[in-house]
Design an enzyme around this catalytic site. Sequence first.
Site, PDB file in Angstrom:
ATOM      1  N   ARG A  81      10.290  -2.409  -1.807  1.00 26.10           N
ATOM      2  CA  ARG A  81      10.121  -2.130  -0.377  1.00 26.10           C
ATOM      3  C   ARG A  81       9.793  -3.442   0.338  1.00 26.10           C
ATOM      4  NH1 ARG A  81       5.408   1.869   0.501  1.00 26.10           N
ATOM      5  NH2 ARG A  81       6.863   3.176  -0.690  1.00 26.10           N
ATOM      6  N   HIS A 126       4.851  -1.957  -3.793  1.00 26.35           N
ATOM      7  CA  HIS A 126       6.313  -1.874  -3.755  1.00 26.35           C
ATOM      8  C   HIS A 126       6.940  -3.198  -3.342  1.00 26.35           C
ATOM      9  CE1 HIS A 126       7.267   2.446  -4.339  1.00 26.35           C
ATOM     10  NE2 HIS A 126       6.085   2.674  -3.786  1.00 26.35           N
ATOM     11  N   ASP A 133       8.926   4.944  -7.062  1.00 28.94           N
ATOM     12  CA  ASP A 133       8.584   6.336  -6.768  1.00 28.94           C
ATOM     13  C   ASP A 133       9.722   7.202  -7.292  1.00 28.94           C
ATOM     14  OD1 ASP A 133       6.334   5.491  -5.362  1.00 28.94           O
ATOM     15  OD2 ASP A 133       7.314   5.610  -3.406  1.00 28.94           O
ATOM     16  N   GLU A 191      -0.894   9.924  -5.991  1.00 32.30           N
ATOM     17  CA  GLU A 191       0.525  10.272  -5.870  1.00 32.30           C
ATOM     18  C   GLU A 191       1.137  10.441  -7.260  1.00 32.30           C
ATOM     19  OE1 GLU A 191       1.319   7.698  -1.751  1.00 32.30           O
ATOM     20  OE2 GLU A 191       2.135   6.995  -3.662  1.00 32.30           O
ATOM     21  N   HIS A 194       4.260   7.864  -8.145  1.00 33.49           N
ATOM     22  CA  HIS A 194       4.133   6.413  -7.938  1.00 33.49           C
ATOM     23  C   HIS A 194       3.670   5.711  -9.215  1.00 33.49           C
ATOM     24  CE1 HIS A 194       2.768   2.901  -5.304  1.00 33.49           C
ATOM     25  NE2 HIS A 194       2.120   2.668  -6.439  1.00 33.49           N
TER      26      HIS A 194
END
Length: 218
Positions: A81, A126, A133, A191, A194
């Site tokens: 990301r 990320h 993910d 999460e 993740h």
Amino acid sequence: MRADYKSETMDPSGFVLLGEYLPHIVQEIRYYSTYNFIGDRIDGYEEPCALLTKEAARALKGVAGEMIVHGYRLKIFDAYRPACAVRHFVLWGIEDQDIRMKPYFYPDLQKQDLFSKGYVAKQSSHSRGSTVDLTLLDMRTGKELDMGSPFDLFSPLSHPDCREVTEEQYENRMCLQRAMVRNGFSPIDCEWWHFTLKNEPYPDTYFEFPVSSEYLRR
């Protein structure tokens, strides 16, 4: 000094296009679409493809091999990301009053809570390129395994160890988590989807280049 840092963080040479490295995975890159917690395509996502460091991709290949034996494929929601995407999240959280996606992704929280409770970070692992993910897809049915909550539902229900889900849902989460941990990834506590490579190759570097197969091939 700043120019050197910028040059380093724009260098994609340590990354691979995950769909080419692992051709059997399924990809649904949510931040390229408008179906995400903001409701718009996120800055830096120029193509709906997943990029990952070579080391993380190699470890994920081990997970994929294990899961195929059990009749599952990996489904990727997000991988590398860009740092500009994280800035998009932060600006949305601080300045933008738009809460149109609240009923779908954070129904029981205020927007500011997403940051204070750790669901959205001001710097994301990320952006270091070794976090992914994902979920599991049943090859018999073509459907995702039921994990008890959808991807990016910001809620205690999404915590991996939440026992408010059914036994089957909990075991599905643990099936994914065990395979990821065996292959060198670490989970987080809020999460179930993740994971970050424990021995990530760029632990102190946050990359800026776009999510783009064309940029990777330059």
